[in-house]
Design a protein around this motif. Sequence first.
Motif, PDB file in Angstrom:
ATOM      1  N   LEU A 150       2.298   9.038 -14.042  1.00  0.00           N
ATOM      2  CA  LEU A 150       2.332   7.760 -14.568  1.00  0.00           C
ATOM      3  C   LEU A 150       3.676   6.933 -14.217  1.00  0.00           C
ATOM      4  CD1 LEU A 150       0.959   8.347 -18.266  1.00  0.00           C
ATOM      5  CD2 LEU A 150      -0.099   7.205 -16.417  1.00  0.00           C
ATOM      6  N   ALA A 151       4.706   7.719 -14.138  1.00  0.00           N
ATOM      7  CA  ALA A 151       6.060   7.077 -13.676  1.00  0.00           C
ATOM      8  C   ALA A 151       6.009   6.559 -12.231  1.00  0.00           C
ATOM      9  CB  ALA A 151       7.116   8.021 -13.821  1.00  0.00           C
ATOM     10  N   ALA A 152       5.247   7.249 -11.383  1.00  0.00           N
ATOM     11  CA  ALA A 152       4.952   6.971 -10.087  1.00  0.00           C
ATOM     12  C   ALA A 152       4.144   5.672  -9.916  1.00  0.00           C
ATOM     13  CB  ALA A 152       4.444   7.908  -9.125  1.00  0.00           C
ATOM     14  N   GLY A 170       3.360  -0.037  -9.272  1.00  0.00           N
ATOM     15  CA  GLY A 170       3.038  -1.464  -9.669  1.00  0.00           C
ATOM     16  C   GLY A 170       3.834  -2.356  -9.680  1.00  0.00           C
ATOM     17  N   ILE A 171       5.230  -1.992 -10.293  1.00  0.00           N
ATOM     18  CA  ILE A 171       6.348  -2.867 -10.315  1.00  0.00           C
ATOM     19  C   ILE A 171       6.687  -3.514  -8.668  1.00  0.00           C
ATOM     20  CG2 ILE A 171       8.819  -3.035 -10.612  1.00  0.00           C
ATOM     21  CD1 ILE A 171       8.533  -1.185 -13.029  1.00  0.00           C
ATOM     22  N   VAL A 172       6.830  -2.618  -7.691  1.00  0.00           N
ATOM     23  CA  VAL A 172       7.088  -2.850  -6.507  1.00  0.00           C
ATOM     24  C   VAL A 172       6.132  -3.879  -5.885  1.00  0.00           C
ATOM     25  CG1 VAL A 172       7.714  -2.130  -4.294  1.00  0.00           C
ATOM     26  CG2 VAL A 172       8.604  -0.881  -5.869  1.00  0.00           C
ATOM     27  N   THR A 173       4.850  -3.512  -5.988  1.00  0.00           N
ATOM     28  CA  THR A 173       3.629  -4.576  -5.457  1.00  0.00           C
ATOM     29  C   THR A 173       3.783  -5.676  -6.190  1.00  0.00           C
ATOM     30  OG1 THR A 173       2.236  -3.136  -6.750  1.00  0.00           O
ATOM     31  CG2 THR A 173       2.395  -2.496  -4.539  1.00  0.00           C
ATOM     32  N   GLY A 174       3.998  -5.553  -7.381  1.00  0.00           N
ATOM     33  CA  GLY A 174       3.796  -6.835  -8.430  1.00  0.00           C
ATOM     34  C   GLY A 174       5.023  -7.722  -7.744  1.00  0.00           C
ATOM     35  N   PHE A 175       6.119  -7.438  -7.637  1.00  0.00           N
ATOM     36  CA  PHE A 175       7.291  -8.163  -7.219  1.00  0.00           C
ATOM     37  C   PHE A 175       6.934  -8.687  -5.916  1.00  0.00           C
ATOM     38  CE2 PHE A 175      11.108  -8.418  -4.746  1.00  0.00           C
ATOM     39  CZ  PHE A 175      11.733  -9.510  -5.416  1.00  0.00           C
ATOM     40  N   GLY A 233      -4.059   9.423  -1.012  1.00  0.00           N
ATOM     41  CA  GLY A 233      -2.710   8.787  -0.851  1.00  0.00           C
ATOM     42  C   GLY A 233      -2.248   8.574   0.718  1.00  0.00           C
ATOM     43  N   GLY A 234      -2.693   9.689   1.533  1.00  0.00           N
ATOM     44  CA  GLY A 234      -2.439   9.479   2.867  1.00  0.00           C
ATOM     45  C   GLY A 234      -3.159   8.342   3.322  1.00  0.00           C
ATOM     46  N   GLY A 235      -4.406   8.040   3.027  1.00  0.00           N
ATOM     47  CA  GLY A 235      -5.302   7.055   3.401  1.00  0.00           C
ATOM     48  C   GLY A 235      -4.586   5.811   3.151  1.00  0.00           C
ATOM     49  N   MET A 236      -3.820   5.601   1.886  1.00  0.00           N
ATOM     50  CA  MET A 236      -3.250   4.443   1.739  1.00  0.00           C
ATOM     51  C   MET A 236      -2.002   4.086   2.717  1.00  0.00           C
ATOM     52  SD  MET A 236      -3.294   3.883  -2.359  1.00  0.00           S
ATOM     53  CE  MET A 236      -4.662   4.025  -3.240  1.00  0.00           C
ATOM     54  N   LEU A 237      -1.239   5.124   2.911  1.00  0.00           N
ATOM     55  CA  LEU A 237      -0.187   4.998   3.877  1.00  0.00           C
ATOM     56  C   LEU A 237      -0.683   4.597   5.142  1.00  0.00           C
ATOM     57  CD1 LEU A 237       1.707   8.460   3.067  1.00  0.00           C
ATOM     58  CD2 LEU A 237       2.141   6.113   2.214  1.00  0.00           C
ATOM     59  N   LEU A 252       0.935  -1.153   0.008  1.00  0.00           N
ATOM     60  CA  LEU A 252       0.027   0.166  -0.137  1.00  0.00           C
ATOM     61  C   LEU A 252       0.710   1.411  -0.049  1.00  0.00           C
ATOM     62  CD1 LEU A 252      -2.893  -0.898   2.456  1.00  0.00           C
ATOM     63  CD2 LEU A 252      -3.106  -0.700   0.014  1.00  0.00           C
ATOM     64  N   TRP A 253       1.931   1.179   0.617  1.00  0.00           N
ATOM     65  CA  TRP A 253       2.812   2.490   0.657  1.00  0.00           C
ATOM     66  C   TRP A 253       3.237   2.887  -0.493  1.00  0.00           C
ATOM     67  CZ3 TRP A 253       5.983   2.232   5.765  1.00  0.00           C
ATOM     68  CH2 TRP A 253       5.528   2.302   6.761  1.00  0.00           C
ATOM     69  N   PRO A 254       3.630   2.193  -1.576  1.00  0.00           N
ATOM     70  CA  PRO A 254       4.313   2.641  -2.946  1.00  0.00           C
ATOM     71  C   PRO A 254       2.998   3.387  -3.653  1.00  0.00           C
ATOM     72  CG  PRO A 254       5.021   0.133  -2.585  1.00  0.00           C
ATOM     73  CD  PRO A 254       4.034   0.758  -1.491  1.00  0.00           C
ATOM     74  N   TRP A 255       1.809   2.941  -3.489  1.00  0.00           N
ATOM     75  CA  TRP A 255       0.569   3.384  -4.087  1.00  0.00           C
ATOM     76  C   TRP A 255       0.206   4.664  -3.260  1.00  0.00           C
ATOM     77  CZ3 TRP A 255      -0.799   2.197  -8.704  1.00  0.00           C
ATOM     78  CH2 TRP A 255      -0.623   0.748  -9.193  1.00  0.00           C
ATOM     79  N   GLY A 256       0.410   4.666  -2.076  1.00  0.00           N
ATOM     80  CA  GLY A 256      -0.028   5.897  -1.230  1.00  0.00           C
ATOM     81  C   GLY A 256       1.126   7.088  -1.596  1.00  0.00           C
TER      82      GLY A 256
END
Length: 211
Positions: free
Chosen positions: A77-79, A84-89, A195-199, A39-43
């Motif tokens: 888009l880059a973020a 997505g790469i981090v959470t996918g891994f 974003g803060g909610g995801m964190l 969740l933190w990478p998306w937040g």
Amino acid sequence: MDANDDELPPLDPAESLRLIAREQAATVRRLTPDPRLLLWPWGLAWLVGFGVFFLRFGPGGRVYVDMPDFLPLTVLLAAITLAGIVTGFVGARAGRQVSGPTSRQGAMYGFTWSVAFIGMAVLLSRVSELLPVPDANLLWAGAMVALTGALHMAGGALWNDRVLYVLGISISVVNVVGIALGPGWHALVVAVLGGGGMLVAGLVSWLRMPR
């Protein structure tokens, strides 16, 4: 030959129960991905990406930080791609330890995200060309955030995860409030509250994990 102390069964039934609980908690920690890494990478991606959108395309067309028009979308888009790469891994690594229906559920749920976002992007790319830039930005952001909230709720229902389900509801409410406020304000609301909610959700889920 005497057995080592570690090989002797515990004599106290209470100690036996504590030992079982510790082993169960250890198994859960080993098989469950760290929710902070999910969740933190998306937040952070939302906090930074939508924050840049607000600075460039503020309410009423106000520009708080002068930058090229393409930069906010590029940053967002880059973020999101990095998140997505981090959470996918992280998800793939955890999935290698699980087989059967649970593994298939996780794979199908991850595939659903990809298909849903690709389909939404194709649709929005056709429609947004007919709108002014502020409204087109709001359409893209509002639709993508709405889809994210719905998928979080679906995931919470699938995994019986109340934190994830509540997060999906919160994202949906934040999105509706931002859309009602209009272009510019939507980006700020989603950046801070979404974003803060995801964190916060990542931290709460981690604290709820068995110790």
